[in-house]
Enzyme design. Structure first.
Site, mmCIF file in Angstrom:
data_model
loop_
_atom_site.group_PDB
_atom_site.id
_atom_site.type_symbol
_atom_site.label_atom_id
_atom_site.label_comp_id
_atom_site.label_asym_id
_atom_site.label_seq_id
_atom_site.Cartn_x
_atom_site.Cartn_y
_atom_site.Cartn_z
ATOM 1 N N ASN A 7 3.040 0.888 -8.240
ATOM 2 C CA ASN A 7 2.104 0.912 -7.114
ATOM 3 C C ASN A 7 1.629 2.351 -6.947
ATOM 4 O O ASN A 7 2.358 3.191 -6.428
ATOM 5 C CB ASN A 7 2.801 0.419 -5.831
ATOM 6 N N LYS A 9 -0.701 3.470 -5.091
ATOM 7 C CA LYS A 9 -1.268 3.778 -3.769
ATOM 8 C C LYS A 9 -2.624 4.484 -3.966
ATOM 9 O O LYS A 9 -3.302 4.193 -4.950
ATOM 10 C CB LYS A 9 -0.271 4.601 -2.946
ATOM 11 N N HIS A 85 1.841 -5.221 1.800
ATOM 12 C CA HIS A 85 2.612 -3.984 1.672
ATOM 13 C C HIS A 85 2.799 -3.376 3.066
ATOM 14 O O HIS A 85 1.883 -3.446 3.897
ATOM 15 C CB HIS A 85 1.886 -2.993 0.747
ATOM 16 N N GLU A 87 2.667 -0.485 4.229
ATOM 17 C CA GLU A 87 1.657 0.496 4.657
ATOM 18 C C GLU A 87 0.388 -0.222 5.129
ATOM 19 O O GLU A 87 -0.218 0.153 6.138
ATOM 20 C CB GLU A 87 1.340 1.457 3.495
ATOM 21 N N GLU A 152 11.140 -4.839 0.016
ATOM 22 C CA GLU A 152 11.024 -3.395 0.215
ATOM 23 C C GLU A 152 11.512 -3.031 1.618
ATOM 24 O O GLU A 152 10.752 -3.152 2.595
ATOM 25 C CB GLU A 152 9.558 -2.958 0.070
ATOM 26 N N GLY A 158 9.391 5.719 0.035
ATOM 27 C CA GLY A 158 8.992 7.125 -0.014
ATOM 28 C C GLY A 158 10.024 8.080 0.568
ATOM 29 O O GLY A 158 9.742 9.258 0.772
ATOM 30 N N SER A 193 11.793 3.800 -3.205
ATOM 31 C CA SER A 193 12.472 4.961 -3.799
ATOM 32 C C SER A 193 13.178 4.658 -5.127
ATOM 33 O O SER A 193 14.223 5.230 -5.422
ATOM 34 C CB SER A 193 13.446 5.580 -2.797
#
Ligand code: PGA
Length: 231
Positions: A7, A9, A85, A87, A152, A158, A193
């Protein structure tokens, strides 16, 4: 066979993609590689990698400036799309029902949705992981059609840290049990991560069918190591 999903991003460019494809062409792996790159880099995959979008609209078409539909992504030759996702859920204030609609649109367009689920830091701390995961599965996963579930935990995305391996295994077992109750048999990947040092251990758990890699997927050699360590 494991599924290794990158991914990117809002990162990367054509040069990085060309470099990755060149390096991917040099290794022999039985794993499936999916590159979820920015829309502008989507294209047909080849024997080394398939392509995926990072989000699609819950609507089929219409006055939604800046949005991309499932059909538009399918037309690029991409085969997958991430939906829900964390985000995107945050920036676009998505509800589980919006994620379900996007997943349904993806399936109708011939794409495989990679449906992201996962608990927040507070939900984790207050022992609500199981109930959050169960309701996300019930509310985001279409009844029919091929999907991939990406677990996730939001508090490690992150963050440079992962939950204990036993906790990842426990949640993946829970997801497997819930999916079985729903009559669904699909791959479950872990994201958050993942890097070249922890990927082997993460993927050694029985119900971990692969990984979704953010930051580390932008470093070509590290991403190749992650793919190779799952051989
Ligand atoms: P990360 O991102 O690997 O950088 O934690 C994962 C993701 O957001 O999908």
């Amino acid at each position: 066979m494991k599924i290794i999903i990158a991914n990117w991003k809002m990162n990367g460019n054509r040069k990085l993609l060309d470099k990755n494809l060149l390096e991917l062409g040099k290794i022999h792996t039985k794993n499936r590689v999916v590159l979820c790159v920015p829309y502008t880099l989507l294209r047909c995959g080849d024997k080394n990698a398939d392509f995926g979008a990072q989000n699609i609209s819950g609507a089929e078409s219409g006055a939604f400036s800046g949005q991309i539909s499932a059909d538009m992504v399918a037309e690029t030759g991409a085969k997958y799309t991430i939906v829900g996702h964390s985000e995107v859920r945050k920036f676009m204030h998505l509800k589980n029902s919006d994620v379900l609609m996007a997943a349904e649109n993806a399936i109708n367009a011939g794409l495989t949705p990679i449906i992201c689920i996962g608990e927040s830091a507070t939900e984790h701390r207050t022992g609500r992981t199981n109930s959050v995961i169960k309701s996300q599965l019930r509310e985001c996963v279409p009844q029919t059609g091929r999907v991939i579930i990406a677990y996730e935990p939001r508090w490690v995305i992150g963050a440079g840290k992962i939950p204990q391996i036993s906790e990842i295994a426990r949640v993946h077992n829970l997801i497997r049990a819930e999916l079985t109750k729903m009559g669904k048999n699909c791959a479950i990947v872990y994201g958050g991560s993942v890097n070249a040092s922890n990927a082997t251990e993460i993927m050694s758990s029985p119900n971990v069918d692969g990984v979704l890699v953010g930051g580390a997927s932008l470093k070509t050699s590290e991403f190749i190591t992650i793919i190779s360590c799952a051989n």
